[in-house]
Design a protein around this motif. Structure first.
Motif, PDB file in Angstrom:
ATOM      1  N   HIS A 113       0.862  -1.175   0.000  1.00 19.71           N
ATOM      2  CA  HIS A 113       0.000   0.000   0.000  1.00 19.71           C
ATOM      3  C   HIS A 113       0.900   1.226   0.000  1.00 19.71           C
ATOM      4  O   HIS A 113       1.749   1.368   0.882  1.00 19.71           O
ATOM      5  CB  HIS A 113      -0.893   0.029   1.248  1.00 19.71           C
ATOM      6  CG  HIS A 113      -1.921  -1.046   1.296  1.00 19.71           C
ATOM      7  ND1 HIS A 113      -1.603  -2.360   1.594  1.00 19.71           N
ATOM      8  CD2 HIS A 113      -3.268  -1.006   1.103  1.00 19.71           C
ATOM      9  CE1 HIS A 113      -2.717  -3.087   1.583  1.00 19.71           C
ATOM     10  NE2 HIS A 113      -3.732  -2.287   1.291  1.00 19.71           N
ATOM     11  N   LEU A 114       0.730   2.100  -0.966  1.00 22.85           N
ATOM     12  CA  LEU A 114       1.570   3.292  -1.057  1.00 22.85           C
ATOM     13  C   LEU A 114       0.815   4.520  -0.569  1.00 22.85           C
ATOM     14  O   LEU A 114      -0.363   4.690  -0.866  1.00 22.85           O
ATOM     15  CB  LEU A 114       2.027   3.507  -2.498  1.00 22.85           C
ATOM     16  CG  LEU A 114       2.881   2.398  -3.113  1.00 22.85           C
ATOM     17  CD1 LEU A 114       3.342   2.803  -4.505  1.00 22.85           C
ATOM     18  CD2 LEU A 114       4.079   2.061  -2.233  1.00 22.85           C
ATOM     19  N   PRO A 115       1.492   5.404   0.185  1.00 23.06           N
ATOM     20  CA  PRO A 115       0.836   6.641   0.641  1.00 23.06           C
ATOM     21  C   PRO A 115       0.665   7.606  -0.516  1.00 23.06           C
ATOM     22  O   PRO A 115       1.298   7.473  -1.571  1.00 23.06           O
ATOM     23  CB  PRO A 115       1.835   7.182   1.672  1.00 23.06           C
ATOM     24  CG  PRO A 115       3.163   6.667   1.207  1.00 23.06           C
ATOM     25  CD  PRO A 115       2.887   5.302   0.623  1.00 23.06           C
ATOM     26  N   ALA A 116      -0.190   8.590  -0.315  1.00 22.89           N
ATOM     27  CA  ALA A 116      -0.336   9.650  -1.306  1.00 22.89           C
ATOM     28  C   ALA A 116       0.983  10.399  -1.421  1.00 22.89           C
ATOM     29  O   ALA A 116       1.540  10.855  -0.431  1.00 22.89           O
ATOM     30  CB  ALA A 116      -1.467  10.595  -0.906  1.00 22.89           C
ATOM     31  N   SER A 117       1.522  10.515  -2.635  1.00 20.30           N
ATOM     32  CA  SER A 117       2.848  11.106  -2.817  1.00 20.30           C
ATOM     33  C   SER A 117       3.000  11.586  -4.247  1.00 20.30           C
ATOM     34  O   SER A 117       2.327  11.113  -5.160  1.00 20.30           O
ATOM     35  CB  SER A 117       3.924  10.058  -2.501  1.00 20.30           C
ATOM     36  OG  SER A 117       5.199  10.542  -2.830  1.00 20.30           O
ATOM     37  N   HIS A 118       3.927  12.534  -4.420  1.00 26.76           N
ATOM     38  CA  HIS A 118       4.254  13.011  -5.766  1.00 26.76           C
ATOM     39  C   HIS A 118       5.511  12.332  -6.307  1.00 26.76           C
ATOM     40  O   HIS A 118       5.929  12.591  -7.431  1.00 26.76           O
ATOM     41  CB  HIS A 118       4.462  14.532  -5.747  1.00 26.76           C
ATOM     42  CG  HIS A 118       3.240  15.300  -5.319  1.00 26.76           C
ATOM     43  ND1 HIS A 118       2.089  15.315  -6.069  1.00 26.76           N
ATOM     44  CD2 HIS A 118       2.994  16.036  -4.209  1.00 26.76           C
ATOM     45  CE1 HIS A 118       1.183  16.056  -5.453  1.00 26.76           C
ATOM     46  NE2 HIS A 118       1.699  16.499  -4.315  1.00 26.76           N
ATOM     47  N   ILE A 119       6.125  11.458  -5.495  1.00 24.14           N
ATOM     48  CA  ILE A 119       7.353  10.780  -5.906  1.00 24.14           C
ATOM     49  C   ILE A 119       7.014   9.625  -6.836  1.00 24.14           C
ATOM     50  O   ILE A 119       6.152   8.796  -6.535  1.00 24.14           O
ATOM     51  CB  ILE A 119       8.118  10.261  -4.668  1.00 24.14           C
ATOM     52  CG1 ILE A 119       8.508  11.438  -3.777  1.00 24.14           C
ATOM     53  CG2 ILE A 119       9.349   9.472  -5.083  1.00 24.14           C
ATOM     54  CD1 ILE A 119       9.152  11.017  -2.467  1.00 24.14           C
ATOM     55  N   THR A 120       7.695   9.557  -7.961  1.00 20.39           N
ATOM     56  CA  THR A 120       7.406   8.518  -8.947  1.00 20.39           C
ATOM     57  C   THR A 120       8.453   7.407  -8.972  1.00 20.39           C
ATOM     58  O   THR A 120       8.297   6.435  -9.705  1.00 20.39           O
ATOM     59  CB  THR A 120       7.319   9.131 -10.360  1.00 20.39           C
ATOM     60  OG1 THR A 120       8.538   9.841 -10.642  1.00 20.39           O
ATOM     61  CG2 THR A 120       6.139  10.088 -10.453  1.00 20.39           C
ATOM     62  N   ALA A 121       9.525   7.519  -8.175  1.00 18.02           N
ATOM     63  CA  ALA A 121      10.517   6.448  -8.108  1.00 18.02           C
ATOM     64  C   ALA A 121       9.940   5.272  -7.317  1.00 18.02           C
ATOM     65  O   ALA A 121       9.205   5.461  -6.356  1.00 18.02           O
ATOM     66  CB  ALA A 121      11.794   6.948  -7.437  1.00 18.02           C
ATOM     67  N   CYS A 122      10.286   4.071  -7.720  1.00 19.60           N
ATOM     68  CA  CYS A 122       9.778   2.870  -7.055  1.00 19.60           C
ATOM     69  C   CYS A 122      10.425   2.747  -5.672  1.00 19.60           C
ATOM     70  O   CYS A 122      11.649   2.574  -5.568  1.00 19.60           O
ATOM     71  CB  CYS A 122      10.087   1.632  -7.891  1.00 19.60           C
ATOM     72  SG  CYS A 122       9.436   0.112  -7.174  1.00 19.60           S
TER      73      CYS A 122
END
Length: 268
Positions: free
Chosen positions: A203-212
């Motif tokens: 589960h990923l948090p809301a973020s603007h980071i696009t790196a895995c």
């Protein structure tokens, strides 16, 4: 009611000795749910035929003991018993929510354990007790709301988690644990040996980071691995699209890359 097979007791008060009458009153019982049952001090429960048992302890008894030779599925939610005894040799699925382990724990009777879910801030002790020396097939981890990334780092290092996950077939990172862990995986050293991990849920948090953020987990996966990525509902479409287009070719370019089947979704 000697033929009763399914019993649920919710938000009532029982004394310790009342539990001993369950076998006598319900000899055919297969499924037992004790939800918010109060009044217990040092409960010892003997369940000769029960296969599925869910126990949410509402107060904080000094000790808990479960003796159930035929039990297969156990869900236990408690605070911090000084003594915890699980004499359950047939249990294959254990879901444990506990604040902290007490000083006395007896869990030798878990020879059949394959599926484990833990929600606790005392992760290191619980993982060492239930997962480190067992052939766990499925592991699901979650954190209490109060735990942050600093707390998790001091409790258990990310390298230890990566090494542990490499020995498990399926790993599910539930929302709070997953979001906290993602900020710590960058601290991992290189892990390049192939592991057993065949299915991973994050589960990923809301973020603007696009790196895995979970590459260290992929580096110890099996040669063929299914990865399910759930983005928080507040994540923008641009971030989702970038991840779906960038992460698969990036992972394929790693020195040792597994054959990954990617699945994408949303969580709230």
């Amino acid at each position: 009611m000697p033929n009763l097979t399914h019993l649920t007791l919710e938000f009532i008060r029982l004394d310790d000795e009342d539990l001993s009458k369950l076998n006598e009153c319900f000899p055919c019982l297969q499924i037992l749910n004790l939800i918010g049952v109060g009044g217990l001090e040092n409960p010892k429960i003997h369940l000769s035929q029960v296969k599925t048992f869910r126990w949410e302890v509402s107060n904080a008894p000094w000790s808990l003991a479960i003796h159930a030779p035929n039990l297969v599925h156990l869900e236990l939610k408690c605070v911090e018993p000084e003594i915890l005894i699980l004499d359950t040799p047939s249990v294959s699925t254990l879901k444990l929510t506990i604040d902290e382990l007490g000083p006395t724990v007896q869990v030798d009777g878990l020879a059949s354990l394959k599926n484990l879910r833990i929600e606790s801030s005392d992760l290191k002790s619980l993982l060492q007790l239930f997962a480190s020396d067992r052939e766990i097939r499925t592991l699901d981890l979650e954190l209490p709301v109060s735990v942050n990334c600093v707390d998790l780092y001091h409790e258990v290092k990310p390298d230890y988690l990566v090494q542990l996950f490499s020995r498990i077939t399926e790993v599910k990172l539930s929302p709070r644990f997953s979001c906290v862990l993602m900020s710590l995986l960058c601290l991992c050293t290189n892990h390049e040996s192939a592991g057993r991990l065949e299915k991973l849920l994050v589960h990923l948090p809301a973020s603007h980071i696009t790196a895995c953020p979970f590459v260290p987990l992929l580096s110890v996966s099996a040669p063929s691995c299914e990865v399910t990525v759930l983005f928080h509902a507040d994540t923008s479409d641009a971030v989702r699209q970038a991840a779906a287009s960038v992460w698969p070719p990036f992972v394929r370019g790693l020195p040792r890359f597994p054959e990954i089947t990617w699945r994408w979704g949303t969580w709230q």
